[in-house]
Design a protein around this motif. Sequence first.
Motif, PDB file in Angstrom:
ATOM      1  N   GLY A 122       0.840  -1.194   0.000  1.00 40.04           N
ATOM      2  CA  GLY A 122       0.000   0.000   0.000  1.00 40.04           C
ATOM      3  C   GLY A 122       0.872   1.239   0.000  1.00 40.04           C
ATOM      4  O   GLY A 122       2.107   1.155  -0.092  1.00 40.04           O
ATOM      5  N   GLY A 123       0.228   2.389   0.125  1.00 38.59           N
ATOM      6  CA  GLY A 123       0.951   3.653   0.041  1.00 38.59           C
ATOM      7  C   GLY A 123       1.824   3.938   1.254  1.00 38.59           C
ATOM      8  O   GLY A 123       2.919   4.499   1.122  1.00 38.59           O
ATOM      9  N   SER A 124       1.362   3.558   2.438  1.00 37.36           N
ATOM     10  CA  SER A 124       2.156   3.811   3.641  1.00 37.36           C
ATOM     11  C   SER A 124       3.484   3.073   3.566  1.00 37.36           C
ATOM     12  O   SER A 124       4.553   3.643   3.801  1.00 37.36           O
ATOM     13  CB  SER A 124       1.409   3.343   4.893  1.00 37.36           C
ATOM     14  N   HIS A 157       0.605  11.156   3.891  1.00 39.91           N
ATOM     15  CA  HIS A 157       1.454  10.184   3.201  1.00 39.91           C
ATOM     16  C   HIS A 157       1.305   8.778   3.759  1.00 39.91           C
ATOM     17  O   HIS A 157       2.084   7.901   3.406  1.00 39.91           O
ATOM     18  CB  HIS A 157       2.920  10.639   3.250  1.00 39.91           C
ATOM     19  N   VAL A 264      -0.289   8.539  -4.846  1.00 42.55           N
ATOM     20  CA  VAL A 264      -1.192   7.480  -4.403  1.00 42.55           C
ATOM     21  C   VAL A 264      -2.642   7.786  -4.808  1.00 42.55           C
ATOM     22  O   VAL A 264      -3.369   6.902  -5.242  1.00 42.55           O
ATOM     23  CB  VAL A 264      -1.042   7.220  -2.887  1.00 42.55           C
ATOM     24  N   ILE A 265      -3.035   9.053  -4.692  1.00 44.15           N
ATOM     25  CA  ILE A 265      -4.371   9.445  -5.165  1.00 44.15           C
ATOM     26  C   ILE A 265      -4.328   9.919  -6.622  1.00 44.15           C
ATOM     27  O   ILE A 265      -5.162   9.543  -7.439  1.00 44.15           O
ATOM     28  CB  ILE A 265      -4.962  10.560  -4.276  1.00 44.15           C
TER      29      ILE A 265
END
Length: 465
Positions: A122-124, A157, A264-265
Amino acid sequence: MSTITNHMPTAELQALDAAHHMHPFSANGPLGKEGARVITRAKGVYLTDSEGEEILDAMAGLWCVNIGYGRDELADAAARQMRELPYYNTFFKTTHVPAIALAAKLAELAPGDLNHVFFAAGGSEANDTNIRLVRTYWAEKGHADKNIIISRKNAYHGSSVGSASLGGMVGMHAQGGIPIPNIHHINQPNWWAEGGDMTPEEFGLARARELEEAIQELGEDRVAAFIAEPVQGAGGVIVAPETYWPEIQRICDKYDILLIADEVICGFGRTGNWFGSQTVGIRPDIMTIAKGLSSGYAPIGGSIVNDEIAEVIGNTEFNHGYTYSGHPVAAAVALENLRILEEEKIVEHVRDVAAPYLKQKWEALADHPLVGEAKIVGMMASIALTPDKASRAKFASEPGTIGYICRDRCFGNNLIMRHVGDRLIISPPLVLTLSDIDEMFERILKSLDEAQADIIEQGLMKAAS
Ligand SMILES: *Cc1c(COP(=O)(O)O)cnc(C)c1O
């Protein structure tokens, strides 16, 4: 517990949820008493809840369901991959076809020399990778002290210790002992809330030059990278003035600071291009990706890095990785998602059809008595709520009170729209049709009118002094 089904009474599901399930970003005590809404199915841009209500999802889940719900092709891709190779890692001199194919596809889609992908779930996780990547990069080049990362207040973030440290959310920093050392935050380019007497153009430049001032203050030999979202998402869909990004790029180039675009978005069509960096005109050295990469159908993210960084990192053993880096099922789902985005020309649909139509309607919201500015880039948009447009006044009530009233009215009208303080935001699936947009606007206007009546009735239509 395999007997829990969609067909249980809502109250029973809610009771079990309250007893055992801890929700993210929630006060679970009060939520348990109120009961969470149970979503049971989804198709296209509509969710169905356990009471049979059909809800228009103007947030695409959490900004991620770009191709919309219910695409069987992704389910089939997952099932096929699970049967063939459900899992293998990519650590010890091994690889597999889904990871190879997805990395190659991303290198083709990403601009410039962004040709190398480090996968995460994922993004994290991807932003945690980025922290270690940029510091390791400079250490390998003999500049171990060039390890400070500059970020922005009110940035998002991710939620892991590293990524939340990069983020600039006050509420997050108040809990759990973050930020980690050597993260520095400058102000965000939010003209509506913080622009004072400056024009947006002057303000954009001033906020970009805070990066230069920070670098001069901390020392050019200490700053490794600057990270930012091309358009701040969770912070309230904050669109920087036009002067901002060219100046940021100039400063990063001048001082040899790596630029990390958190896509990410913004990635995968959200802004009307494949990546938000293309929309705002920057050349990042690293891009963070997740969310729209798989349209949320499987958890996957990653860091796309340029040739030079990959080469430097490649000279050492990078002691970093996740069990699910490049997970074959998630990678197969992401590949199928990218195929659909490409073959069905969904990015072009956003750019040429949906976003222009949405923009014209969205900007007209500024005529509503509650609305100050209305901002939109592609298929992400925000409105600032205000008791007085001319002075850009804030409400006298606790920040978020008015936003919450509006959001509640939206939920009541079966429309998922979020509030960030006293801003309302949308980020709908990219496959929204023009008639979906009309339907969405009916619900938005009804909700705003109802909220306005509530606000006046409760005596809240007052500006902060
Ligand atoms: C959601 C988000 C993240 C975190 O991604 P997760 O998959 O939730 O870990 C990082 N950056 C941005 C810009 C995001 O919107």
